[in-house]
Scaffold this active site. Structure first.
Site, PDB file in Angstrom:
ATOM      1  N   ASP A   3       0.880  -1.189   0.000  1.00 28.19           N
ATOM      2  CA  ASP A   3       0.000   0.000   0.000  1.00 28.19           C
ATOM      3  C   ASP A   3       0.912   1.231   0.000  1.00 28.19           C
ATOM      4  O   ASP A   3       2.134   1.102   0.049  1.00 28.19           O
ATOM      5  CB  ASP A   3      -0.926   0.005   1.237  1.00 28.19           C
ATOM      6  CG  ASP A   3      -1.927   1.160   1.209  1.00 28.19           C
ATOM      7  OD1 ASP A   3      -2.299   1.630   0.119  1.00 28.19           O
ATOM      8  OD2 ASP A   3      -2.342   1.617   2.293  1.00 28.19           O
ATOM      9  N   GLY A  36      -3.835   8.871  -4.602  1.00 26.96           N
ATOM     10  CA  GLY A  36      -5.158   9.372  -4.976  1.00 26.96           C
ATOM     11  C   GLY A  36      -5.154  10.611  -5.851  1.00 26.96           C
ATOM     12  O   GLY A  36      -6.083  10.849  -6.610  1.00 26.96           O
ATOM     13  N   CYS A  67      -4.507  -1.734  -1.614  1.00 26.29           N
ATOM     14  CA  CYS A  67      -4.766  -0.326  -1.923  1.00 26.29           C
ATOM     15  C   CYS A  67      -5.794  -0.292  -3.045  1.00 26.29           C
ATOM     16  O   CYS A  67      -5.576  -0.900  -4.108  1.00 26.29           O
ATOM     17  CB  CYS A  67      -3.466   0.332  -2.368  1.00 26.29           C
ATOM     18  SG  CYS A  67      -3.660   1.996  -3.034  1.00 26.29           S
ATOM     19  N   ASN A  68      -6.896   0.387  -2.819  1.00 28.58           N
ATOM     20  CA  ASN A  68      -7.952   0.455  -3.831  1.00 28.58           C
ATOM     21  C   ASN A  68      -7.516   1.253  -5.059  1.00 28.58           C
ATOM     22  O   ASN A  68      -7.863   0.908  -6.184  1.00 28.58           O
ATOM     23  CB  ASN A  68      -9.204   1.118  -3.258  1.00 28.58           C
ATOM     24  CG  ASN A  68      -9.919   0.249  -2.255  1.00 28.58           C
ATOM     25  OD1 ASN A  68     -10.885  -0.424  -2.573  1.00 28.58           O
ATOM     26  ND2 ASN A  68      -9.440   0.234  -1.022  1.00 28.58           N
ATOM     27  N   THR A  69      -6.768   2.339  -4.824  1.00 28.86           N
ATOM     28  CA  THR A  69      -6.359   3.179  -5.947  1.00 28.86           C
ATOM     29  C   THR A  69      -5.457   2.373  -6.884  1.00 28.86           C
ATOM     30  O   THR A  69      -5.679   2.324  -8.103  1.00 28.86           O
ATOM     31  CB  THR A  69      -5.614   4.429  -5.434  1.00 28.86           C
ATOM     32  OG1 THR A  69      -6.348   5.002  -4.352  1.00 28.86           O
ATOM     33  CG2 THR A  69      -5.438   5.452  -6.530  1.00 28.86           C
ATOM     34  N   CYS A 181     -11.205   2.840   0.334  1.00 28.79           N
ATOM     35  CA  CYS A 181      -9.773   3.148   0.438  1.00 28.79           C
ATOM     36  C   CYS A 181      -9.347   2.397   1.686  1.00 28.79           C
ATOM     37  O   CYS A 181     -10.041   2.469   2.714  1.00 28.79           O
ATOM     38  CB  CYS A 181      -9.557   4.650   0.609  1.00 28.79           C
ATOM     39  SG  CYS A 181      -7.876   5.086   1.128  1.00 28.79           S
ATOM     40  N   THR A 182      -8.234   1.686   1.612  1.00 24.29           N
ATOM     41  CA  THR A 182      -7.895   0.819   2.751  1.00 24.29           C
ATOM     42  C   THR A 182      -7.548   1.605   4.019  1.00 24.29           C
ATOM     43  O   THR A 182      -7.552   1.041   5.113  1.00 24.29           O
ATOM     44  CB  THR A 182      -6.734  -0.128   2.386  1.00 24.29           C
ATOM     45  OG1 THR A 182      -5.661   0.646   1.818  1.00 24.29           O
ATOM     46  CG2 THR A 182      -7.198  -1.179   1.394  1.00 24.29           C
ATOM     47  N   HIS A 183      -7.269   2.892   3.880  1.00 21.63           N
ATOM     48  CA  HIS A 183      -7.041   3.700   5.078  1.00 21.63           C
ATOM     49  C   HIS A 183      -8.332   3.912   5.886  1.00 21.63           C
ATOM     50  O   HIS A 183      -8.288   4.113   7.094  1.00 21.63           O
ATOM     51  CB  HIS A 183      -6.492   5.085   4.706  1.00 21.63           C
ATOM     52  CG  HIS A 183      -5.016   5.109   4.450  1.00 21.63           C
ATOM     53  ND1 HIS A 183      -4.461   4.677   3.271  1.00 21.63           N
ATOM     54  CD2 HIS A 183      -3.975   5.504   5.237  1.00 21.63           C
ATOM     55  CE1 HIS A 183      -3.135   4.826   3.334  1.00 21.63           C
ATOM     56  NE2 HIS A 183      -2.824   5.324   4.515  1.00 21.63           N
TER      57      HIS A 183
HETATM   58  N1  DGL Z   1      -4.766   3.307   0.784  1.00 26.53           N
HETATM   59  C1  DGL Z   1      -4.909   3.783  -0.547  1.00 26.53           C
HETATM   60  C2  DGL Z   1      -6.196   3.252  -1.183  1.00 26.53           C
HETATM   61  O1  DGL Z   1      -6.743   2.266  -0.752  1.00 26.53           O
HETATM   62  C3  DGL Z   1      -4.887   5.269  -0.823  1.00 26.53           C
HETATM   63  C4  DGL Z   1      -3.983   6.206  -0.168  1.00 26.53           C
HETATM   64  C5  DGL Z   1      -3.340   7.178  -1.140  1.00 26.53           C
HETATM   65  O2  DGL Z   1      -4.000   8.033  -1.759  1.00 26.53           O
HETATM   66  O3  DGL Z   1      -2.130   7.014  -1.275  1.00 26.53           O
HETATM   67  O4  DGL Z   1      -6.663   3.794  -2.161  1.00 26.53           O
END
Ligand code: DGL
Length: 262
Positions: A3, A36, A67-69, A181-183
């Site tokens: 991530d 993002g 990480c979704n992005t 978003c995994t955060h």
């Molecule tokens: N954790 C990331 C996600 O799932 C995004 C964080 C970022 O923008 O770097 O998209």
């Protein structure tokens, strides 16, 4: 597991519950954070390059893009070039929509994630007949990073993210919110609290994320394999390890050794 920062730990935590003996190397691309705000070619180049180098160096049996992005942009591409199973993390629109009671689903993600064709496809395939509202909430990434460093969460930032959904047409009928978003699942309890107490939304509002499903998928792909864990898990970072300052407690609680440079 990969991530930009600590977001992927939400998937890591679920993996540890299901596969406590599996040795994990968690790579945080802090030098490239945030993804993002980047363009699709920027994210794709970074993910393909880094994941390729990581696979060469660490020879993992499987890689998870937590990480979704990165997943919504580059999953197909890295699957074509890497020879190990790659499990991605994409917004949990399918599980949210499978709940028969849901009619209006919100999606919070990064700017890059919410505009992806991948999300359009998930909406078409699984949320047909329902309403999907999308809102980019990049500030929640910093809130989650701060929270794991022991800093207080800014409720106004969380409220603004939720209002971004609530203020859209049909927003008052929101019944589930996908944390895409995994955060964001690191802030789940705080978001619920703000939704109910600061905004007067229903306590029946559901926050949905894919971490358990991803962990199940990883366990499935590795089914039957033996593991021999020989020490703590590894937390490696791009750029300087200084960025992990403040994360010592949360990383050691989660079974990691001292952060290492990649
Ligand atoms: N954790 C990331 C996600 O799932 C995004 C964080 C970022 O923008 O770097 O998209």
């Amino acid at each position: 597991m990969f991530d930009t920062g600590v977001g992927g730990l939400t998937v890591y935590d679920a993996v540890r519950v299901q596969m406590p003996d599996a040795p994990v190397i968690f790579a945080a691309d802090y030098a490239g954070m945030p993804y993002g705000t980047k363009t699709e070619p920027q994210v794709a180049a970074r993910v393909a390059g880094l994941l390729g180098r990581m696979c060469e160096r660490y020879q993992p049996r499987l890689a998870c893009i937590a990480c979704n992005t990165a997943s919504t942009i580059a999953l197909g591409m890295v699957r074509e070039v890497l020879e190990i199973p790659i499990v991605g993390t994409v917004p949990a629109i399918k599980p949210a929509a499978m709940d028969n009671h849901s009619t209006v689903i919100g999606l919070l993600g990064t700017q890059a994630t919410i505009r992806q064709q991948y999300v359009d496809d998930l909406e078409r395939d699984f949320a047909n007949g329902k309403t999907l509202l999308r809102h980019a909430a990049p500030d929640l990434v910093d809130e989650a990073e701060n929270k794991l460093r022991g800093k207080p969460v800014n409720r106004d930032v969380l409220k603004a993210a939720l209002e971004g959904l609530e203020n859209q047409e049909k927003g008052l009928w929101l019944d589930s919110i996908v944390l895409g978003c995994t955060h964001f699942p690191l802030l789940k309890d705080d978001l619920m609290d703000v939704a109910v107490f600061d905004m007067g939304l229903s306590p029946d509002l559901r926050f949905v994320d894919g971490s358990e499903g991803i962990a199940r998928r990883i366990a499935d792909r590795l089914d039957g394999q033996e593991f021999a864990k020989s020490g703590p898990n590894r937390f490696v970072v791009t750029g300087t390890v200084e960025v992990t300052k403040g994360l010592e407690a949360t990383l050691s609680e989660r079974g990691f050794g001292t952060p290492e440079p990649f």
